[in-house]
Design a protein around this motif. Structure first.
Motif, short mmCIF file in Angstrom:
data_model
loop_
_atom_site.label_atom_id
_atom_site.label_comp_id
_atom_site.label_asym_id
_atom_site.label_seq_id
_atom_site.Cartn_x
_atom_site.Cartn_y
_atom_site.Cartn_z
N ALA A 196 0.86 -1.19 0.00
CA ALA A 196 0.00 0.00 0.00
C ALA A 196 0.89 1.24 0.00
CB ALA A 196 -0.91 0.01 1.23
N SER A 197 0.81 2.01 -1.05
CA SER A 197 1.63 3.22 -1.14
C SER A 197 0.82 4.32 -1.81
CB SER A 197 2.92 2.95 -1.94
OG SER A 197 2.61 2.56 -3.27
N GLY A 198 1.27 5.55 -1.61
CA GLY A 198 0.61 6.68 -2.25
C GLY A 198 -0.85 6.81 -1.82
N THR A 199 -1.72 6.92 -2.79
CA THR A 199 -3.15 7.10 -2.52
C THR A 199 -3.73 5.90 -1.76
OG1 THR A 199 -3.40 8.43 -4.53
CG2 THR A 199 -5.40 7.53 -3.56
N ALA A 200 -3.26 4.70 -2.08
CA ALA A 200 -3.75 3.50 -1.39
C ALA A 200 -3.41 3.55 0.09
CB ALA A 200 -3.16 2.25 -2.03
N ALA A 201 -2.19 4.00 0.42
CA ALA A 201 -1.79 4.12 1.82
C ALA A 201 -2.63 5.17 2.53
CB ALA A 201 -0.31 4.49 1.91
N LEU A 202 -2.94 6.26 1.85
CA LEU A 202 -3.78 7.31 2.44
C LEU A 202 -5.18 6.78 2.74
CD1 LEU A 202 -3.98 11.00 1.30
CD2 LEU A 202 -6.05 9.75 1.89
N LEU A 203 -5.78 6.11 1.76
CA LEU A 203 -7.14 5.60 1.94
C LEU A 203 -7.19 4.51 3.00
CD1 LEU A 203 -8.34 5.49 -1.78
CD2 LEU A 203 -8.89 7.19 -0.04
N ASP A 204 -6.16 3.65 3.04
CA ASP A 204 -6.11 2.61 4.06
C ASP A 204 -5.82 3.18 5.45
OD1 ASP A 204 -6.65 0.63 2.25
OD2 ASP A 204 -4.56 0.01 1.98
N GLY A 205 -5.27 4.39 5.48
CA GLY A 205 -4.99 5.02 6.77
C GLY A 205 -6.22 5.62 7.42
N ILE A 206 -7.25 5.91 6.65
CA ILE A 206 -8.46 6.53 7.21
C ILE A 206 -9.18 5.59 8.17
CG2 ILE A 206 -10.74 7.47 6.64
CD1 ILE A 206 -9.50 8.63 4.08
N PRO A 207 -9.47 4.33 7.77
CA PRO A 207 -10.12 3.44 8.75
C PRO A 207 -9.25 3.19 9.98
CG PRO A 207 -10.30 2.54 6.53
CD PRO A 207 -9.33 3.68 6.46
N ALA A 208 -7.92 3.10 9.80
CA ALA A 208 -7.04 2.87 10.94
C ALA A 208 -7.13 4.02 11.93
CB ALA A 208 -5.59 2.69 10.46
N GLY A 209 -7.11 5.26 11.44
CA GLY A 209 -7.24 6.42 12.32
C GLY A 209 -8.58 6.44 13.02
N PHE A 210 -9.63 6.05 12.31
CA PHE A 210 -10.97 6.00 12.88
C PHE A 210 -11.05 4.96 14.00
CE2 PHE A 210 -15.41 4.82 13.18
CZ PHE A 210 -16.08 6.03 13.07
N PHE A 211 -10.49 3.77 13.77
CA PHE A 211 -10.55 2.70 14.78
C PHE A 211 -9.75 3.06 16.03
CE2 PHE A 211 -11.27 -0.44 11.10
CZ PHE A 211 -12.65 -0.36 11.25
N ILE A 212 -8.58 3.70 15.83
CA ILE A 212 -7.78 4.11 16.99
C ILE A 212 -8.56 5.11 17.83
CG2 ILE A 212 -5.70 5.29 17.77
CD1 ILE A 212 -5.05 2.56 16.72
N ALA A 213 -9.14 6.12 17.18
CA ALA A 213 -9.93 7.12 17.90
C ALA A 213 -11.14 6.47 18.56
CB ALA A 213 -10.37 8.23 16.94
N ALA A 214 -11.73 5.47 17.91
CA ALA A 214 -12.91 4.80 18.46
C ALA A 214 -12.58 4.08 19.76
CB ALA A 214 -13.48 3.82 17.44
N LEU A 272 4.03 9.56 4.78
CA LEU A 272 3.28 10.81 4.64
C LEU A 272 1.82 10.57 4.24
CD1 LEU A 272 3.22 13.86 4.78
CD2 LEU A 272 4.08 13.94 2.42
N PRO A 273 1.55 9.75 3.21
CA PRO A 273 0.14 9.48 2.89
C PRO A 273 -0.60 8.79 4.04
CG PRO A 273 1.57 8.81 1.08
CD PRO A 273 2.46 9.11 2.23
N THR A 274 0.08 7.88 4.73
CA THR A 274 -0.57 7.20 5.86
C THR A 274 -0.88 8.18 6.98
OG1 THR A 274 0.59 5.12 5.36
CG2 THR A 274 -0.29 5.37 7.58
N LEU A 275 0.04 9.10 7.22
CA LEU A 275 -0.18 10.13 8.24
C LEU A 275 -1.43 10.94 7.92
CD1 LEU A 275 0.69 12.00 10.61
CD2 LEU A 275 2.15 13.22 8.95
N VAL A 276 -1.56 11.36 6.69
CA VAL A 276 -2.74 12.14 6.28
C VAL A 276 -4.01 11.33 6.50
CG1 VAL A 276 -3.90 13.27 4.35
CG2 VAL A 276 -1.42 13.53 4.64
N GLY A 277 -3.98 10.05 6.09
CA GLY A 277 -5.15 9.20 6.26
C GLY A 277 -5.52 9.00 7.72
N ASN A 278 -4.52 8.78 8.58
CA ASN A 278 -4.79 8.60 10.01
C ASN A 278 -5.40 9.84 10.63
OD1 ASN A 278 -1.84 6.54 10.84
ND2 ASN A 278 -3.77 6.02 9.85
#
Length: 298
Positions: A196-214, A272-278
């Protein structure tokens, strides 16, 4: 005597501005007036925390974190970076041990939870936790001082987390025998994560950030069961193939030290993309939604 009826204790809910809510609270107080102190204690013990109560707990924790000295945040964040690397070690260990098992990936994902359990229950500073904890005070009372302190907290903790994972990956590369089977497992799960890199890493980072906050939001209501809440949701992150900027940095640094990835690629196309997604998942989605549900009540 403890079992004798006593006057009901004043309800915190009576301070609510809604007249209908106040009347409802008074009715409950009257109905409970004949209960013993022990029975009223049982009611309190079995009530779930309200959303406002959970918000207040996390907001208070956030205020404390925002006012901690920068060096305290740094050392705690570096310890968290080292500790979170346990996730990659445990995942690699299970990946190697269950080499022929048809559900190898799902089993290895349980190892991913270990580092998060260590860090969260040790109360170390993990960046993705702060996408909720530090932001709630800012949402509740936005001002320049809180904005500055939030930015300072994020910058110090993220840098310390990444320094800790970098140091851990370096030590593994220097001290561990390249032929060690667990290292082979760690490299295997790292290569999988690197897909997962670039846009894929960013999009995959969104659910991870959501679950951590949850799970951070759920912890105040999970007394005695924190380890299961943390383990369940971080297992879900690994099992779903989602990306986490801190745990994932250990994997990317390992590949870099092993000669399979350039440092520019580590930061530019993965971290960087993962950071943005998280941040989008943890702050942009969960924190805003959590605040929106109680904004009219505080």
């Amino acid at each position: 005597m403890d079992d004798a009826p006593t006057d009901p204790e004043p309800s915190e809910e009576l301070a609510h501005d809604d007249p209908e809510r106040q009347e409802s609270d008074r009715e409950i107080e009257r109905d409970e007036a004949g209960l013993t102190r022990h029975e009223r204690g049982q009611i309190k013990d079995n009530l779930r925390l309200s959303a406002r109560t959970v918000f207040s707990v996390i907001r208070r924790e956030g205020e404390e974190e925002l006012h901690r000295p920068a060096m305290s945040l740094w050392w705690s964040g570096m310890a968290a970076g080292i500790g979170i690397s346990t996730s990659v070690f445990a995942q690699g260990l299970l990946h190697n041990a269950f080499e022929t098992h048809p559900h190898r990936e799902l089993i290895a994902a349980f190892g991913y939870a270990m580092g998060f359990v260590l860090v969260v229950l040790s109360r170390l500073q993990l960046f993705t936790e702060n996408t909720l904890t530090a932001v709630l005070p800012l949402l509740a009372g936005p001002n320049g001082e809180r904005l500055w302190r939030t930015a300072r907290l994020w910058a110090v903790v993220l840098a310390a987390n990444l320094f800790g994972t970098f140091l851990t990956a370096l030590l593994i590369d220097v001290l561990v025998d390249p032929a060690h089977p667990t290292l082979a497992g760690m490299l295997a799960v790292s290569r999988k994560a690197a897909e997962a890199s670039g846009t894929a890493a960013l999009l995959d980072g969104i659910p991870a950030g959501f679950f951590i906050a949850a799970f951070v939001w759920m912890l105040p209501s999970s007394k005695g069961f924190e380890i299961f809440v943390v383990a369940l949701f971080t297992w879900l992150i690994a099992a779903g193939g989602f990306t986490h900027v801190v745990a994932g940095s250990t994997e990317m640094f390992l590949l870099a030290f092993h000669g399979e990835m350039a440092m520019g690629e580590v930061f530019g196309t993965h971290l960087l993309p993962t950071l943005v997604g998280n941040v989008v998942g943890g702050t942009g989605l969960f924190a805003l939604l959590a605040y929106a549900q109680i904004k009219g009540e505080i």
